[in-house]
Write an enzyme that holds these catalytic residues in place. Structure first.
Site, PDB file in Angstrom:
ATOM      1  N   ARG A  59       0.842  -1.204   0.000  1.00  0.00           N
ATOM      2  CA  ARG A  59       0.000   0.000   0.000  1.00  0.00           C
ATOM      3  C   ARG A  59       0.875   1.253   0.000  1.00  0.00           C
ATOM      4  O   ARG A  59       0.505   2.295  -0.528  1.00  0.00           O
ATOM      5  CB  ARG A  59      -0.967   0.008   1.194  1.00  0.00           C
ATOM      6  CG  ARG A  59      -1.713   1.333   1.325  1.00  0.00           C
ATOM      7  CD  ARG A  59      -3.052   1.271   2.061  1.00  0.00           C
ATOM      8  NE  ARG A  59      -3.067   0.442   3.249  1.00  0.00           N
ATOM      9  CZ  ARG A  59      -2.471   0.746   4.399  1.00  0.00           C
ATOM     10  NH1 ARG A  59      -1.794   1.876   4.535  1.00  0.00           N
ATOM     11  NH2 ARG A  59      -2.550  -0.081   5.416  1.00  0.00           N
ATOM     12  N   TYR A 112     -11.528  18.453 -16.374  1.00  0.00           N
ATOM     13  CA  TYR A 112     -12.098  17.109 -16.555  1.00  0.00           C
ATOM     14  C   TYR A 112     -13.329  16.949 -15.643  1.00  0.00           C
ATOM     15  O   TYR A 112     -13.344  17.467 -14.522  1.00  0.00           O
ATOM     16  CB  TYR A 112     -11.014  16.085 -16.197  1.00  0.00           C
ATOM     17  CG  TYR A 112     -11.490  14.670 -16.219  1.00  0.00           C
ATOM     18  CD1 TYR A 112     -11.694  14.008 -17.426  1.00  0.00           C
ATOM     19  CD2 TYR A 112     -11.749  13.984 -15.037  1.00  0.00           C
ATOM     20  CE1 TYR A 112     -12.149  12.702 -17.451  1.00  0.00           C
ATOM     21  CE2 TYR A 112     -12.197  12.670 -15.061  1.00  0.00           C
ATOM     22  CZ  TYR A 112     -12.403  12.041 -16.273  1.00  0.00           C
ATOM     23  OH  TYR A 112     -12.855  10.748 -16.285  1.00  0.00           O
ATOM     24  N   ASP A 184      -2.781  19.347 -14.871  1.00  0.00           N
ATOM     25  CA  ASP A 184      -3.172  18.035 -15.403  1.00  0.00           C
ATOM     26  C   ASP A 184      -2.631  17.948 -16.830  1.00  0.00           C
ATOM     27  O   ASP A 184      -3.088  18.657 -17.722  1.00  0.00           O
ATOM     28  CB  ASP A 184      -4.705  17.903 -15.384  1.00  0.00           C
ATOM     29  CG  ASP A 184      -5.195  16.541 -15.881  1.00  0.00           C
ATOM     30  OD1 ASP A 184      -4.469  15.886 -16.649  1.00  0.00           O
ATOM     31  OD2 ASP A 184      -6.319  16.150 -15.511  1.00  0.00           O
ATOM     32  N   LYS A 209      -4.845   6.892 -19.805  1.00  0.00           N
ATOM     33  CA  LYS A 209      -5.038   7.366 -21.172  1.00  0.00           C
ATOM     34  C   LYS A 209      -3.769   7.135 -22.007  1.00  0.00           C
ATOM     35  O   LYS A 209      -3.422   6.008 -22.237  1.00  0.00           O
ATOM     36  CB  LYS A 209      -5.455   8.842 -21.133  1.00  0.00           C
ATOM     37  CG  LYS A 209      -6.567   9.150 -20.110  1.00  0.00           C
ATOM     38  CD  LYS A 209      -7.906   8.583 -20.509  1.00  0.00           C
ATOM     39  CE  LYS A 209      -8.982   8.715 -19.446  1.00  0.00           C
ATOM     40  NZ  LYS A 209      -9.175  10.077 -18.921  1.00  0.00           N
TER      41      LYS A 209
END
Ligand SMILES: *Cc1c(COP(=O)(O)O)cnc(C)c1O
Length: 393
Positions: A59, A112, A184, A209
């Protein structure tokens, strides 16, 4: 080898890859181990306290994931990098870790969709004040920043109309009031745009993406200023939005062909945008590579290529879209972007489905708009596909 002096396309191959893998493996292995064992308790203790390099629990960090983080760190020219289960994991962890009740964020209306939800719902509920400016109005954005804020959040080119922000200008304004600048960079990728060289403090990605590039893994990446990245990392390791080794491997593998794919997608998108622009059944085309695009000059000054995504409005209503899209052959009608295969969809059904027609109009999104994410197919086949479907309208 000094990787920082090399081009991103070369860095994508060599950064994060070690020559010390078991059995001399020439690629980073997928380490699907939850925990890492130590025979020496003192050594374990030192690693747990961060005094020595090593892994404790996945983690927090994982060897495959760490190799991917190193790749993006080098490619973006950053001091540090960390990772998340998805792009939204990167964005939400960054915004929640670096702000808090009483803090102020300035951003734009065209972020977004998921980011927009954070700005409109979740952050205000946590007493963070968010000001969203008209995306291309640089004077208004500068005025909002200059009133004082803690974080400026930018995205360029934007979804779905490819609006362009001047990263150097807005970063300089933000730094005058002591604000952190987060960008971004999902649409551009480090092949086309390096926000840190324009003054940004942090750059983040939906690795789902273009970086992954094959629509088969999700992930998020953040890199930049080491102190800030570390603050976000400490938040992520506790809230648990950690990237797993399997998707990290797929993303790192995809990144090795990023430059090849992006160069092809840049060239194909330019050809397709030019073709659509002169077509009588197309009303408007949004692509920053077109000289008539509002952000063309800024894009030319801060981007190496204009990217693989364009959008266009048919000369008709939504019924035209409903007829046109299913008649394309070489496309998946799907919500994502940045893949080897061409993907298309109407923002009315995908990214901006939750908005009313009036809200979409205010954002400059016509009902007949189609977002077209160019894949790596041969562009002549894509042009023929588009031309055929348009002629059937
Ligand atoms: C897809 C996308 C995101 C969100 O990424 P996920 O991996 O889907 O969580 C954020 N920003 C941009 C620009 C995107 O296209």
């Amino acid at each position: 080898m000094n990787l920082s002096a090399l081009q991103p396309g070369t860095q994508a191959i060599w950064a994060g890859e070690s020559d010390q893998h078991p059995n001399g493996a020439v690629t980073t292995p997928i380490v699907n181990s939850v925990a890492y064992a130590y025979n020496d308790l003192d050594h374990w203790h030192d690693v747990a306290l961060g005094r020595k390099d090593g892994f404790i629990y996945s983690r927090n960090t994982n060897p495959t994931v760490a190799a991917l983080e190193e790749k993006i760190r080098v490619m973006e020219g950053a001091a540090a990098a960390t990772s998340f289960a998805t792009g939204m994991g990167a964005i939400s962890n960054t915004l929640f870790a670096l702000t808090g009740p009483g803090k102020k964020i300035v951003s734009i209306k065209d972020t977004y969709g998921g980011t927009s939800r954070l700005f409109l719902d979740f952050l205000p509920a946590w007493q963070v004040a968010v000001t969203l400016c008209d995306t291309e109005d640089h004077d208004a954005i500068e005025a909002a920043i200059s009133k004082g804020c803690d974080l400026v959040y930018l995205e360029t080119p934007t979804n779905p109309t490819l609006k362009i922000l001047d990263l150097k200008r807005l970063s300089a304004t933000a730094h005058r009031v002591g604000a952190i600048v987060v960008v971004d960079n999902t649409f551009a990728t480090p092949i086309n745009q390096l926000p840190l060289t324009c003054g940004a403090d942090l750059v983040l990605h939906s690795a789902t993406k273009f970086l992954c590039g094959h629509s088969d893994a999700m992930g998020g990446l953040l890199c930049g200023n080491a102190e800030l990245v570390n603050k976000v990392f400490r938040f992520r390791e506790i809230n648990g939005a950690s990237l797993q080794a399997d998707p990290a491997y797929l993303i790192a593998r995809g990144m090795k062909t990023l430059e090849l794919r992006i160069e092809r997608q840049n060239a194909s998108a330019m050809k397709i945008a030019s073709f659509l622009q002169q077509h009588p059944k197309v009303k408007s085309v949004f692509y920053p590579g077109l000289p008539g695009h509002k952000g063309h000059d800024i894009a030319r000054s801060q981007m190496k290529g204009f990217g693989g995504i364009l959008s266009f409005a048919l000369d008709g209503d939504y019924d035209f879209v409903k007829k046109f899209l299913p008649s394309l052959q070489l496309v998946h009608l799907a919500a994502s972007l940045g893949s080897v295969s061409t993907l298309a969809g109407p923002p009315r059904t995908t990214s901006h489905v939750e908005l009313t027609e009036e809200q979409r109009r205010l954002l400059g999104i016509p009902e007949s708009l189609i977002r077209y994410s160019v894949g790596i197919e041969n562009v002549d086949d894509l042009l023929e596909d588009l031309s055929g479907a348009l002629s059937r309208l």
